[in-house]
Write an enzyme that holds these catalytic residues in place. Structure first.
Site, PDB file in Angstrom:
ATOM      1  N   LYS A  13       0.835  -1.216   0.000  1.00 10.78           N
ATOM      2  CA  LYS A  13       0.000   0.000   0.000  1.00 10.78           C
ATOM      3  C   LYS A  13       0.866   1.261   0.000  1.00 10.78           C
ATOM      4  CE  LYS A  13      -2.211  -0.919   3.896  1.00 10.78           C
ATOM      5  NZ  LYS A  13      -1.707  -2.250   4.298  1.00 10.78           N
ATOM      6  N   ARG A  88      -9.254   1.216   8.901  1.00 10.59           N
ATOM      7  CA  ARG A  88      -8.870  -0.150   9.261  1.00 10.59           C
ATOM      8  C   ARG A  88      -9.973  -0.853  10.045  1.00 10.59           C
ATOM      9  NH1 ARG A  88      -2.955   0.879   9.029  1.00 10.59           N
ATOM     10  NH2 ARG A  88      -1.837  -1.086   9.134  1.00 10.59           N
ATOM     11  N   ARG A 127      12.786  -8.345   4.258  1.00 11.35           N
ATOM     12  CA  ARG A 127      13.057  -6.954   4.652  1.00 11.35           C
ATOM     13  C   ARG A 127      13.967  -6.906   5.874  1.00 11.35           C
ATOM     14  NH1 ARG A 127       7.818  -5.712   3.225  1.00 11.35           N
ATOM     15  NH2 ARG A 127       7.049  -6.130   5.314  1.00 11.35           N
ATOM     16  N   ARG A 139      11.873  -1.954  11.405  1.00  9.02           N
ATOM     17  CA  ARG A 139      10.763  -1.362  12.149  1.00  9.02           C
ATOM     18  C   ARG A 139      10.330  -2.350  13.225  1.00  9.02           C
ATOM     19  NH1 ARG A 139       5.962   0.569   8.244  1.00  9.02           N
ATOM     20  NH2 ARG A 139       4.686  -0.479   9.776  1.00  9.02           N
ATOM     21  N   ARG A 150      -0.304  -8.788  13.434  1.00  5.41           N
ATOM     22  CA  ARG A 150      -0.924  -7.762  12.576  1.00  5.41           C
ATOM     23  C   ARG A 150      -1.865  -8.414  11.563  1.00  5.41           C
ATOM     24  NH1 ARG A 150       3.716  -4.434  10.087  1.00  5.41           N
ATOM     25  NH2 ARG A 150       2.123  -2.907   9.577  1.00  5.41           N
TER      26      ARG A 150
HETATM   27  P1  AMP Z   1       1.051   0.988   8.820  1.00  6.10           P
HETATM   28  O1  AMP Z   1       2.246   1.836   8.617  1.00  6.10           O
HETATM   29  O2  AMP Z   1      -0.155   1.454   8.035  1.00  6.10           O
HETATM   30  O3  AMP Z   1       1.331  -0.480   8.588  1.00  6.10           O
HETATM   31  O4  AMP Z   1       0.626   1.136  10.352  1.00  6.10           O
HETATM   32  C1  AMP Z   1       1.508   0.754  11.389  1.00  6.10           C
HETATM   33  C2  AMP Z   1       0.732   0.629  12.684  1.00  6.10           C
HETATM   34  O5  AMP Z   1       0.124   1.895  13.010  1.00  6.10           O
HETATM   35  C3  AMP Z   1      -0.435  -0.356  12.668  1.00  6.10           C
HETATM   36  O6  AMP Z   1      -0.024  -1.682  12.900  1.00  6.10           O
HETATM   37  C4  AMP Z   1      -1.301   0.196  13.799  1.00  6.10           C
HETATM   38  O7  AMP Z   1      -0.750  -0.134  15.054  1.00  6.10           O
HETATM   39  C5  AMP Z   1      -1.142   1.705  13.620  1.00  6.10           C
HETATM   40  N1  AMP Z   1      -2.165   2.227  12.692  1.00  6.10           N
HETATM   41  C6  AMP Z   1      -1.957   2.799  11.466  1.00  6.10           C
HETATM   42  N2  AMP Z   1      -3.112   3.151  10.898  1.00  6.10           N
HETATM   43  C7  AMP Z   1      -4.089   2.799  11.766  1.00  6.10           C
HETATM   44  C8  AMP Z   1      -5.507   2.860  11.726  1.00  6.10           C
HETATM   45  N3  AMP Z   1      -6.162   3.370  10.664  1.00  6.10           N
HETATM   46  N4  AMP Z   1      -6.189   2.400  12.809  1.00  6.10           N
HETATM   47  C9  AMP Z   1      -5.552   1.906  13.881  1.00  6.10           C
HETATM   48  N5  AMP Z   1      -4.227   1.780  13.971  1.00  6.10           N
HETATM   49  C10 AMP Z   1      -3.481   2.207  12.923  1.00  6.10           C
END
Ligand code: AMP
Length: 196
Positions: A13, A88, A127, A139, A150
């Site tokens: 994404k 999400r 990665r 990360r 996740r």
């Molecule tokens: P991402 O970079 O989109 O993979 O997000 C990393 C982490 O940020 C996720 O695993 C969640 O812990 C938190 N996070 C990001 N976006 C959201 C969202 N829309 N709702 C809840 N938690 C989020």
């Protein structure tokens, strides 16, 4: 045009959102990036979110909805945006519909990047190895162990959005296991149709 890029963690994404930002001139609204920026800045919000994110759990809806609500009023969102990692949950999707509606806008298209779990886990392992080879720390939430959580969180909370957006007639699915240029091309075709 308002576009949601949707899919499991590690589906691509972020990569495709950045490419869309370049090709369509729309801002990338990544709640993950915004939360990581809050962590880096040492804000209270960042401190609260870090523990949750490191576990691979979801930050509470009201926090991410608040972040997006504020971000939507920036002038660069006037022509639309690419939503990356938001919504999400169903509550976030409903809130996003309301936030856009109150601004006379709507989600135009939702693109699901479909990737099998074993491919996601392999990508995550690669990665970690690449970053270790480059002497960088991966990360905290991008290790294969956290990715398993996740993915569970994704199937429990986020996958129901497929039915939500399908019901609205907005869902389009792309094979996220194809090469990056192929995925980019498939997305471009969908967006050109949606714009026509
Ligand atoms: P991402 O970079 O989109 O993979 O997000 C990393 C982490 O940020 C996720 O695993 C969640 O812990 C938190 N996070 C990001 N976006 C959201 C969202 N829309 N709702 C809840 N938690 C989020």
């Amino acid at each position: 045009m308002n576009i949601v890029l949707f899919g499991p963690p590690g589906a691509g994404k972020g990569t495709q959102s950045r490419l869309l930002t370049e090709s369509r001139g729309l801002p990338q609204l990544s709640t993950g990036d915004m939360l990581r920026a809050a962590i880096a800045a040492g804000t209270d919000l960042g401190k609260q979110s870090k523990v949750i994110m490191d576990r691979g759990d979801l930050v509470p809806d009201h926090i991410v909805i608040g972040i997006i609500a504020e971000r939507l009023d920036h002038p660069d969102c006037a022509m639309g945006a690419v939503f990356d990692g938001f919504p999400r949950t169903i509550a976030q999707a409903e809130a996003l519909d309301r936030l856009l509606e109150s601004r006379g806008k709507k989600i135009d298209v939702v693109i699901e990047l479909k990737v099998d779990d074993d491919v996601l886990l392999r990508r995550s392992e690669n990665r970690v190895q690449e970053m270790q080879a480059a002497g960088e720390a991966p990360r905290a939430d991008d290790t294969p162990e956290t990715l398993r959580n996740r993915l569970e969180v994704y199937y429990a909370n986020t996958a129901p959005l497929i039915a939500y957006y399908n019901y609205q007639g907005k869902l389009r699915t792309v094979d996220g296991m194809a090469s990056i240029p192929e995925v980019t091309r498939a997305i471009a075709t969908i967006l050109d149709h949606a714009a026509a």
